[in-house]
Design a protein around this motif. Structure first.
Motif, PDB file in Angstrom:
ATOM      1  N   ALA A  66       0.832  -1.205   0.000  1.00 29.86           N
ATOM      2  CA  ALA A  66       0.000   0.000   0.000  1.00 29.86           C
ATOM      3  C   ALA A  66       0.867   1.256   0.000  1.00 29.86           C
ATOM      4  CB  ALA A  66      -0.925  -0.013   1.221  1.00 29.86           C
ATOM      5  N   ALA A  67       1.928   1.254   0.821  1.00 27.85           N
ATOM      6  CA  ALA A  67       2.806   2.427   0.887  1.00 27.85           C
ATOM      7  C   ALA A  67       3.535   2.650  -0.429  1.00 27.85           C
ATOM      8  CB  ALA A  67       3.814   2.250   2.030  1.00 27.85           C
ATOM      9  N   PHE A  68       4.066   1.582  -1.021  1.00 27.50           N
ATOM     10  CA  PHE A  68       4.757   1.712  -2.303  1.00 27.50           C
ATOM     11  C   PHE A  68       3.809   2.216  -3.385  1.00 27.50           C
ATOM     12  CE2 PHE A  68       8.881  -0.951  -2.298  1.00 27.50           C
ATOM     13  CZ  PHE A  68       9.208  -0.496  -1.034  1.00 27.50           C
ATOM     14  N   SER A  69       2.591   1.684  -3.394  1.00 23.43           N
ATOM     15  CA  SER A  69       1.613   2.095  -4.397  1.00 23.43           C
ATOM     16  C   SER A  69       1.267   3.568  -4.266  1.00 23.43           C
ATOM     17  CB  SER A  69       0.345   1.243  -4.268  1.00 23.43           C
ATOM     18  OG  SER A  69      -0.577   1.560  -5.284  1.00 23.43           O
ATOM     19  N   MET A  70       1.191   4.070  -3.039  1.00 21.95           N
ATOM     20  CA  MET A  70       0.937   5.483  -2.820  1.00 21.95           C
ATOM     21  C   MET A  70       2.100   6.334  -3.320  1.00 21.95           C
ATOM     22  SD  MET A  70      -0.761   5.284   1.012  1.00 21.95           S
ATOM     23  CE  MET A  70      -0.915   7.055   1.242  1.00 21.95           C
ATOM     24  N   ILE A  71       3.314   5.941  -2.959  1.00 27.51           N
ATOM     25  CA  ILE A  71       4.481   6.773  -3.238  1.00 27.51           C
ATOM     26  C   ILE A  71       4.788   6.852  -4.724  1.00 27.51           C
ATOM     27  CG2 ILE A  71       6.976   6.966  -2.896  1.00 27.51           C
ATOM     28  CD1 ILE A  71       6.521   5.814  -0.075  1.00 27.51           C
ATOM     29  N   VAL A  72       4.713   5.724  -5.441  1.00 25.12           N
ATOM     30  CA  VAL A  72       5.116   5.743  -6.852  1.00 25.12           C
ATOM     31  C   VAL A  72       4.147   6.543  -7.714  1.00 25.12           C
ATOM     32  CG1 VAL A  72       6.339   3.550  -6.702  1.00 25.12           C
ATOM     33  CG2 VAL A  72       3.934   3.567  -7.407  1.00 25.12           C
ATOM     34  N   GLU A  73       3.003   6.934  -7.159  1.00 27.32           N
ATOM     35  CA  GLU A  73       2.059   7.746  -7.923  1.00 27.32           C
ATOM     36  C   GLU A  73       2.142   9.228  -7.586  1.00 27.32           C
ATOM     37  OE1 GLU A  73      -1.677   5.905  -7.250  1.00 27.32           O
ATOM     38  OE2 GLU A  73      -1.363   4.375  -8.759  1.00 27.32           O
ATOM     39  N   TRP A  74       2.965   9.608  -6.603  1.00 24.15           N
ATOM     40  CA  TRP A  74       3.168  11.018  -6.320  1.00 24.15           C
ATOM     41  C   TRP A  74       4.022  11.653  -7.408  1.00 24.15           C
ATOM     42  CZ3 TRP A  74       4.670  10.131  -0.470  1.00 24.15           C
ATOM     43  CH2 TRP A  74       3.516   9.805   0.227  1.00 24.15           C
ATOM     44  N   LYS A  75       3.894  12.963  -7.573  1.00 25.18           N
ATOM     45  CA  LYS A  75       4.648  13.667  -8.611  1.00 25.18           C
ATOM     46  C   LYS A  75       6.151  13.551  -8.399  1.00 25.18           C
ATOM     47  CE  LYS A  75       1.108  17.079  -9.844  1.00 25.18           C
ATOM     48  NZ  LYS A  75       0.774  18.520  -9.912  1.00 25.18           N
ATOM     49  N   ASP A  76       6.575  13.599  -7.144  1.00 21.39           N
ATOM     50  CA  ASP A  76       8.006  13.491  -6.830  1.00 21.39           C
ATOM     51  C   ASP A  76       8.327  12.070  -6.375  1.00 21.39           C
ATOM     52  OD1 ASP A  76       6.581  13.571  -4.482  1.00 21.39           O
ATOM     53  OD2 ASP A  76       8.042  14.809  -3.401  1.00 21.39           O
ATOM     54  N   SER A  77       7.823  11.079  -7.117  1.00 24.45           N
ATOM     55  CA  SER A  77       7.872   9.697  -6.648  1.00 24.45           C
ATOM     56  C   SER A  77       9.295   9.188  -6.410  1.00 24.45           C
ATOM     57  CB  SER A  77       7.144   8.782  -7.636  1.00 24.45           C
ATOM     58  OG  SER A  77       7.751   8.840  -8.909  1.00 24.45           O
ATOM     59  N   GLN A  78      10.229   9.458  -7.335  1.00 20.63           N
ATOM     60  CA  GLN A  78      11.577   8.928  -7.150  1.00 20.63           C
ATOM     61  C   GLN A  78      12.258   9.561  -5.947  1.00 20.63           C
ATOM     62  OE1 GLN A  78      13.833   8.201 -10.695  1.00 20.63           O
ATOM     63  NE2 GLN A  78      15.801   8.452  -9.683  1.00 20.63           N
ATOM     64  N   ARG A  79      12.069  10.858  -5.790  1.00 19.43           N
ATOM     65  CA  ARG A  79      12.642  11.551  -4.623  1.00 19.43           C
ATOM     66  C   ARG A  79      11.999  11.046  -3.338  1.00 19.43           C
ATOM     67  NH1 ARG A  79      15.071  16.739  -4.138  1.00 19.43           N
ATOM     68  NH2 ARG A  79      14.986  17.535  -1.996  1.00 19.43           N
ATOM     69  N   SER A  80      10.663  10.904  -3.350  1.00 24.24           N
ATOM     70  CA  SER A  80       9.952  10.415  -2.165  1.00 24.24           C
ATOM     71  C   SER A  80      10.337   8.986  -1.838  1.00 24.24           C
ATOM     72  CB  SER A  80       8.436  10.510  -2.385  1.00 24.24           C
ATOM     73  OG  SER A  80       8.017  11.850  -2.497  1.00 24.24           O
ATOM     74  N   MET A  81      10.548   8.162  -2.880  1.00 24.90           N
ATOM     75  CA  MET A  81      10.973   6.789  -2.629  1.00 24.90           C
ATOM     76  C   MET A  81      12.354   6.755  -1.994  1.00 24.90           C
ATOM     77  SD  MET A  81      10.174   3.651  -2.614  1.00 24.90           S
ATOM     78  CE  MET A  81       8.675   3.630  -3.591  1.00 24.90           C
ATOM     79  N   GLY A  82      13.227   7.663  -2.422  1.00 22.85           N
ATOM     80  CA  GLY A  82      14.543   7.759  -1.790  1.00 22.85           C
ATOM     81  C   GLY A  82      14.429   8.145  -0.324  1.00 22.85           C
TER      82      GLY A  82
END
Length: 418
Positions: A142-158
């Motif tokens: 659920a957390a990964f699915s939320m993050i990868v759809e944010w505009k700053d997904s790569q930065r947020s994933m980092g």
């Protein structure tokens, strides 16, 4: 007027998003920030609690039970629980919303932490570790699915992976440093932090329940521009029957890209998991508990730094994955001579590789279903491979198994991620 009408027609025809009013945009930013706070605090607590047991595994197993098999089972119970539930909870996140399922994961983590804190029974500890794994299985897809759809997904994933590894580092470090005060001191601390994350969730939970009870159809929490696996058209959540997911599962695993990503995840986290699960016993004659905690914590500090760097780099995801594999392999090879450097390299490799692997998987789909498949690779490696590794350790010894693990991981460099 005619131009406006043309624009409106194009929006309807192509399903383009209409211009969002500035007031609504501000509200969306506040909502996303609150979700970030929940996810970021939760991943720190969840990972800290999961790792706080590692330096004290022999003591938790109890006098007379401190052998590789018992320690590995206590270590792996968490990952087995996660492995079995990552995909089902990913499917559930697609049906009822990401934030609801992530919240369930936070709740299960806090409950299991309480049982581990207050019980010394081996069966209760084992079951609690398994339930803790269920919480992990609910939280991460659920957390990964939320993050990868944010505009700053790569930065947020980092950033997310930075805090993930910060929790892992803090768990092993404080568990080792505070072991003399009590073997469960660090476990108690991270149980309290999990309770804090649960408290942060309550206002959002109230809003979700209130929205549902009002009869309005709320958009799935944490998602936007949702992509279905393998390019299929979106379906209504009410139409997602088990047969549909069985078909999607079959199609997903007919894709060679998913098999490659999944296989690399299994071996990367499985080979490093063998080392981590057994290093407390292997190093008992030459490392103290604080030194062991410091060495393992070094891996997570390195992963924090490498994940932030990978999240901000413009390098191709395939290069990021390969770099991570080389670093992790070198770390396993050095583990018999230089523990601190070895764990630092292992962490740097894993932290970089996860960013590349998530990016590769998100190019296929960002759904909870697909992220659940991806996470099963990680937890299959962490949960199953160390158990098999402990069998070979009894036959061949620690150092031969560590060497064999590094050679298997090195072979993953020849897998082409397209």
């Amino acid at each position: 007027m005619q131009e406006n009408q043309v624009v409106e027609n194009l929006i309807r025809k192509n399903n383009l998003p209409e211009k969002i009013p500035e007031e609504n945009n501000t509200e969306q930013k506040k909502t996303m920030n609150s979700k970030k706070l929940i996810l970021y605090s939760s991943v720190f607590a969840i990972q800290g609690l999961s790792n706080a047991v590692i330096p004290v595994l022999p003591e938790l197993a109890g006098e007379g039970n401190a052998n590789p098999a018992i320690s590995s089972l206590l270590y792996s119970g968490y990952f087995i629980g996660a492995f079995l539930t990552l995909l089902p909870f990913g499917i559930l996140a697609d049906r009822i919303g990401n934030l609801k399922v992530a919240g369930l994961g936070i709740t299960l983590t806090a409950i299991s932490g309480l049982f581990i804190s207050f019980s010394d029974n081996l069966w209760i500890l084992g079951i609690s570790r398994f339930v803790e794994g269920l919480g992990c299985g609910a939280f991460f897809p659920a957390a990964f699915s939320m993050i990868v759809e944010w505009k700053d997904s790569q930065r947020s994933m980092g950033e997310f992976n930075f805090l993930l590894n910060a929790g892992l580092a803090a768990g092993v470090f404080f568990s080792g440093m505070l072991a003399e005060m009590g073997i469960k001191t660090a476990i108690n601390i991270f149980t309290v932090l999990a309770g804090f994350s649960f408290a942060l969730l309550l206002p959002e939970a109230w809003e979700l329940v209130h929205s549902d009870s009002s009869g309005g159809r709320k958009k799935k929490s944490g998602t936007s521009n949702h992509k279905e696996p393998l390019g299929k058209k979106p379906e209504s959540p009410m139409n997602l029957e088990p047969a549909n997911y069985l078909e999607k599962f079959r199609q997903a695993f007919s894709e060679s890209r998913i098999w490659k990503i999944w296989g690399i995840s299994v071996l990367l986290y499985g080979t490093t998991g063998i080392l981590t699960a057994n290093y407390a016993d292997y190093s008992a004659d030459f490392l103290t508990k604080p030194e062991l905690g410091l060495a393992i914590a070094a891996s997570y500090v390195a992963a924090m730094l490498s994940s932030l760097a990978a999240g901000r780099t413009g390098a191709d995801y395939k290069k990021i994955v390969r770099t991570g594999l080389v670093l992790a392999t070198a770390g396993i090879l050095l583990s018999v001579k230089a523990p601190l450097l070895a764990f630092f390299l292992i962490g740097a490799g894993g932290g970089a590789a996860i960013i590349g692997l998530v990016t590769a998987m998100s190019r296929i789909s960002s759904s909870g279903f697909t992220m659940g498949i991806f996470n099963t690779g990680i937890y299959a490696g962490l949960g199953i491979v160390p158990v098999f590794g402990s069998i070979f350790i009894e036959l061949l010894g620690y150092e031969k198994v560590f060497l064999g693990s590094s050679l298997v991981l090195l072979m993953m460099l020849f897998v082409k991620l397209e």
